[in-house]
Design a protein around this motif. Structure first.
Motif, PDB file in Angstrom:
ATOM      1  N   ALA A  43       0.898  -1.268  -0.039  1.00 56.05           N
ATOM      2  CA  ALA A  43      -0.061   0.025  -0.129  1.00 56.05           C
ATOM      3  C   ALA A  43       0.835   1.293  -0.024  1.00 56.05           C
ATOM      4  CB  ALA A  43      -0.827  -0.071   1.269  1.00 56.05           C
ATOM      5  N   ALA A  44       1.948   1.231   0.676  1.00 58.84           N
ATOM      6  CA  ALA A  44       2.761   2.595   0.705  1.00 58.84           C
ATOM      7  C   ALA A  44       3.409   2.567  -0.574  1.00 58.84           C
ATOM      8  CB  ALA A  44       4.030   2.231   1.641  1.00 58.84           C
ATOM      9  N   LEU A  45       3.821   1.582  -1.167  1.00 60.58           N
ATOM     10  CA  LEU A  45       4.374   1.463  -2.506  1.00 60.58           C
ATOM     11  C   LEU A  45       3.256   2.075  -3.652  1.00 60.58           C
ATOM     12  CD1 LEU A  45       6.455  -1.719  -3.229  1.00 60.58           C
ATOM     13  CD2 LEU A  45       7.010   0.712  -3.620  1.00 60.58           C
ATOM     14  N   GLU A  46       2.190   1.603  -3.444  1.00 66.45           N
ATOM     15  CA  GLU A  46       1.084   2.036  -4.340  1.00 66.45           C
ATOM     16  C   GLU A  46       0.999   3.631  -4.045  1.00 66.45           C
ATOM     17  OE1 GLU A  46      -3.757   1.541  -5.234  1.00 66.45           O
ATOM     18  OE2 GLU A  46      -2.627  -0.121  -3.726  1.00 66.45           O
ATOM     19  N   TRP A  47       0.903   4.214  -2.809  1.00 70.50           N
ATOM     20  CA  TRP A  47       0.905   5.615  -2.670  1.00 70.50           C
ATOM     21  C   TRP A  47       1.931   6.230  -3.407  1.00 70.50           C
ATOM     22  CZ3 TRP A  47       4.221   8.837   0.063  1.00 70.50           C
ATOM     23  CH2 TRP A  47       3.929  10.017   0.330  1.00 70.50           C
ATOM     24  N   LEU A  48       3.212   5.978  -3.025  1.00 74.84           N
ATOM     25  CA  LEU A  48       4.415   6.542  -3.649  1.00 74.84           C
ATOM     26  C   LEU A  48       4.303   6.718  -5.248  1.00 74.84           C
ATOM     27  CD1 LEU A  48       7.128   7.921  -3.258  1.00 74.84           C
ATOM     28  CD2 LEU A  48       8.054   5.434  -3.303  1.00 74.84           C
ATOM     29  N   ILE A  49       4.008   5.536  -5.762  1.00 82.54           N
ATOM     30  CA  ILE A  49       3.852   5.799  -7.033  1.00 82.54           C
ATOM     31  C   ILE A  49       2.787   6.570  -7.492  1.00 82.54           C
ATOM     32  CG2 ILE A  49       3.306   4.086  -9.095  1.00 82.54           C
ATOM     33  CD1 ILE A  49       4.710   1.877  -7.847  1.00 82.54           C
ATOM     34  N   GLY A  50       1.591   6.624  -6.941  1.00 83.32           N
ATOM     35  CA  GLY A  50       0.450   7.307  -7.421  1.00 83.32           C
ATOM     36  C   GLY A  50       1.056   9.004  -7.095  1.00 83.32           C
ATOM     37  N   SER A  51       2.069   9.345  -6.161  1.00 84.60           N
ATOM     38  CA  SER A  51       2.525  10.744  -5.893  1.00 84.60           C
ATOM     39  C   SER A  51       3.273  11.013  -6.880  1.00 84.60           C
ATOM     40  CB  SER A  51       3.069  10.671  -4.386  1.00 84.60           C
ATOM     41  OG  SER A  51       1.817  10.178  -3.569  1.00 84.60           O
ATOM     42  N   LEU A  52       4.104  10.261  -7.594  1.00 83.56           N
ATOM     43  CA  LEU A  52       5.307  10.535  -8.071  1.00 83.56           C
ATOM     44  C   LEU A  52       5.095  11.093  -9.649  1.00 83.56           C
ATOM     45  CD1 LEU A  52       7.570   7.264  -7.838  1.00 83.56           C
ATOM     46  CD2 LEU A  52       8.074   9.743  -6.704  1.00 83.56           C
ATOM     47  N   PRO A  53       5.959  11.953 -10.359  1.00 85.42           N
ATOM     48  CA  PRO A  53       5.655  12.536 -11.687  1.00 85.42           C
ATOM     49  C   PRO A  53       6.133  11.493 -12.946  1.00 85.42           C
ATOM     50  CG  PRO A  53       7.775  13.220 -10.805  1.00 85.42           C
ATOM     51  CD  PRO A  53       7.042  12.589  -9.543  1.00 85.42           C
ATOM     52  N   PRO A  54       5.751  11.228 -13.834  1.00 90.17           N
ATOM     53  CA  PRO A  54       6.143  10.461 -14.786  1.00 90.17           C
ATOM     54  C   PRO A  54       7.664  10.211 -14.811  1.00 90.17           C
ATOM     55  CG  PRO A  54       4.258  11.772 -15.730  1.00 90.17           C
ATOM     56  CD  PRO A  54       4.956  12.515 -14.514  1.00 90.17           C
ATOM     57  N   ALA A  55       8.193   9.234 -15.210  1.00 91.30           N
ATOM     58  CA  ALA A  55       9.762   8.891 -15.259  1.00 91.30           C
ATOM     59  C   ALA A  55      10.363   9.372 -14.214  1.00 91.30           C
ATOM     60  CB  ALA A  55      10.028   9.373 -16.723  1.00 91.30           C
ATOM     61  N   ALA A  56       9.949   9.361 -13.032  1.00 89.40           N
ATOM     62  CA  ALA A  56      10.649   9.857 -11.741  1.00 89.40           C
ATOM     63  C   ALA A  56      11.868   9.122 -11.580  1.00 89.40           C
ATOM     64  CB  ALA A  56       9.661   9.793 -10.603  1.00 89.40           C
ATOM     65  N   ARG A  57      12.783   9.799 -10.768  1.00 83.68           N
ATOM     66  CA  ARG A  57      14.119   9.344 -10.455  1.00 83.68           C
ATOM     67  C   ARG A  57      13.746   8.910  -8.666  1.00 83.68           C
ATOM     68  NH1 ARG A  57      19.720  11.343  -8.913  1.00 83.68           N
ATOM     69  NH2 ARG A  57      21.007   9.561  -9.202  1.00 83.68           N
ATOM     70  N   THR A  58      14.095   7.693  -8.499  1.00 80.12           N
ATOM     71  CA  THR A  58      13.796   7.096  -7.254  1.00 80.12           C
ATOM     72  C   THR A  58      15.062   6.452  -6.292  1.00 80.12           C
ATOM     73  OG1 THR A  58      12.914   5.002  -7.919  1.00 80.12           O
ATOM     74  CG2 THR A  58      11.292   6.798  -7.744  1.00 80.12           C
ATOM     75  N   LEU A  59      15.007   6.494  -5.271  1.00 82.73           N
ATOM     76  CA  LEU A  59      16.213   5.927  -4.436  1.00 82.73           C
ATOM     77  C   LEU A  59      15.651   4.988  -3.429  1.00 82.73           C
ATOM     78  CD1 LEU A  59      19.056   5.827  -3.319  1.00 82.73           C
ATOM     79  CD2 LEU A  59      18.270   7.933  -2.020  1.00 82.73           C
ATOM     80  N   ASP A  60      16.270   3.695  -3.374  1.00 82.59           N
ATOM     81  CA  ASP A  60      15.487   2.746  -2.526  1.00 82.59           C
ATOM     82  C   ASP A  60      16.560   2.287  -1.442  1.00 82.59           C
ATOM     83  OD1 ASP A  60      14.256   0.771  -1.427  1.00 82.59           O
ATOM     84  OD2 ASP A  60      14.304  -0.749  -3.047  1.00 82.59           O
ATOM     85  N   VAL A  61      16.512   2.864  -0.391  1.00 83.64           N
ATOM     86  CA  VAL A  61      17.487   2.481   0.641  1.00 83.64           C
ATOM     87  C   VAL A  61      17.406   1.479   1.467  1.00 83.64           C
ATOM     88  CG1 VAL A  61      18.442   3.633   2.916  1.00 83.64           C
ATOM     89  CG2 VAL A  61      17.547   5.044   1.165  1.00 83.64           C
ATOM     90  N   GLY A  62      18.276   0.552   1.327  1.00 85.24           N
ATOM     91  CA  GLY A  62      18.023  -0.835   1.918  1.00 85.24           C
ATOM     92  C   GLY A  62      17.366  -1.778   0.845  1.00 85.24           C
TER      93      GLY A  62
END
Length: 225
Positions: A43-62
């Motif tokens: 659910a947290a991933l779904e929220w983040l993906i819904g909040s991002l602009p197209p072709a966003a740059r993301t960082l996954d820590v751990g």
């Protein structure tokens, strides 16, 4: 650098690895099986993906095994830099999610460009750090977000410092904050907590028991504060 290529140049011996690397090297794919289908994580991933602009740059820590986090972000059309201190996890993630970039590195030591990411994920990756290190890292991650960018944080809320616990059948030393102090740490880093979700989750593993989990959905405000 090509997607999926590792940038680490030296393979460390186990006695040189930080405690978190030793733990997650040992867990390997078992960790994914235990946590990959956790409803609150998805659910947290779904929220983040819904909040991002197209072709966003993301960082996954751990970034662990790359699934579900990096895999979901890539599937949604975003670029991912995954950072994990465990060589076994970084290798596994690079194989499972070749479209993402993974580095075997300690996030506490990795340079982060200011305002360079649209989204940041921090799923249970602070617990082997001292409290001062957790607070310092959150400030760095907030600065690495673009103004208006979003961050999701998941942790085990507990007022404990450097205690030994058994995690999925293995002993590990853990440090965390009580829920209110986690929120205060995130806000002190310059992020706005948009929502929080506290729950109990039991990982799918014979050596695991129920754990309190806390998920925070956060934003770096447009003015950068």
């Amino acid at each position: 650098m090509q997607a999926g290529e590792r940038r680490d140049t030296d393979v460390q011996h186990e006695d040189q690895l930080p405690p978190a690397a030793v733990l997650f090297d040992a867990l390997g794919a078992d960790y994914e099986k235990a946590f990959a289908h956790a409803p609150a994580h998805l659910a947290a991933l779904e929220w983040l993906i819904g909040s991002l602009p197209p072709a966003a740059r993301t960082l996954d820590v751990g970034s662990g095994t790359g699934r579900p986090t990096a895999a979901a972000l890539v599937e949604a059309g975003h670029s991912v830099l995954g950072v994990d201190v465990s060589p076994v996890m970084a290798e596994l993630a690079a194989r499972q999610v070749p479209e993402a970039e993974f580095r075997c590195a300690d996030i506490r030591e990795l340079p982060l460009e200011p305002a360079s990411f649209d989204g940041v994920c921090v799923f249970f990756s602070l617990l082997q750090m001292a409290r001062a290190e957790q607070s310092a890292l959150m400030r760095r991650l907030a600065l690495a977000l673009k103004p208006g960018g979003h961050l999701v944080l998941a942790t085990v809320p507990a007022d404990v410092e450097d205690i030994e616990v058994v995690f999925m059948g293995l002993p590990v030393r853990a440090t965390s904050f009580a829920e209110a102090d986690v929120v205060a740490m995130v806000e002190a880093a310059g992020l706005t907590v948009l929502s929080r979700h506290a729950l109990t989750f039991t990982p799918d593993h014979p050596g695991a028991g129920p754990e309190p989990h806390l998920f925070l959905h956060c934003r770096r405000d447009e003015n950068g504060h």
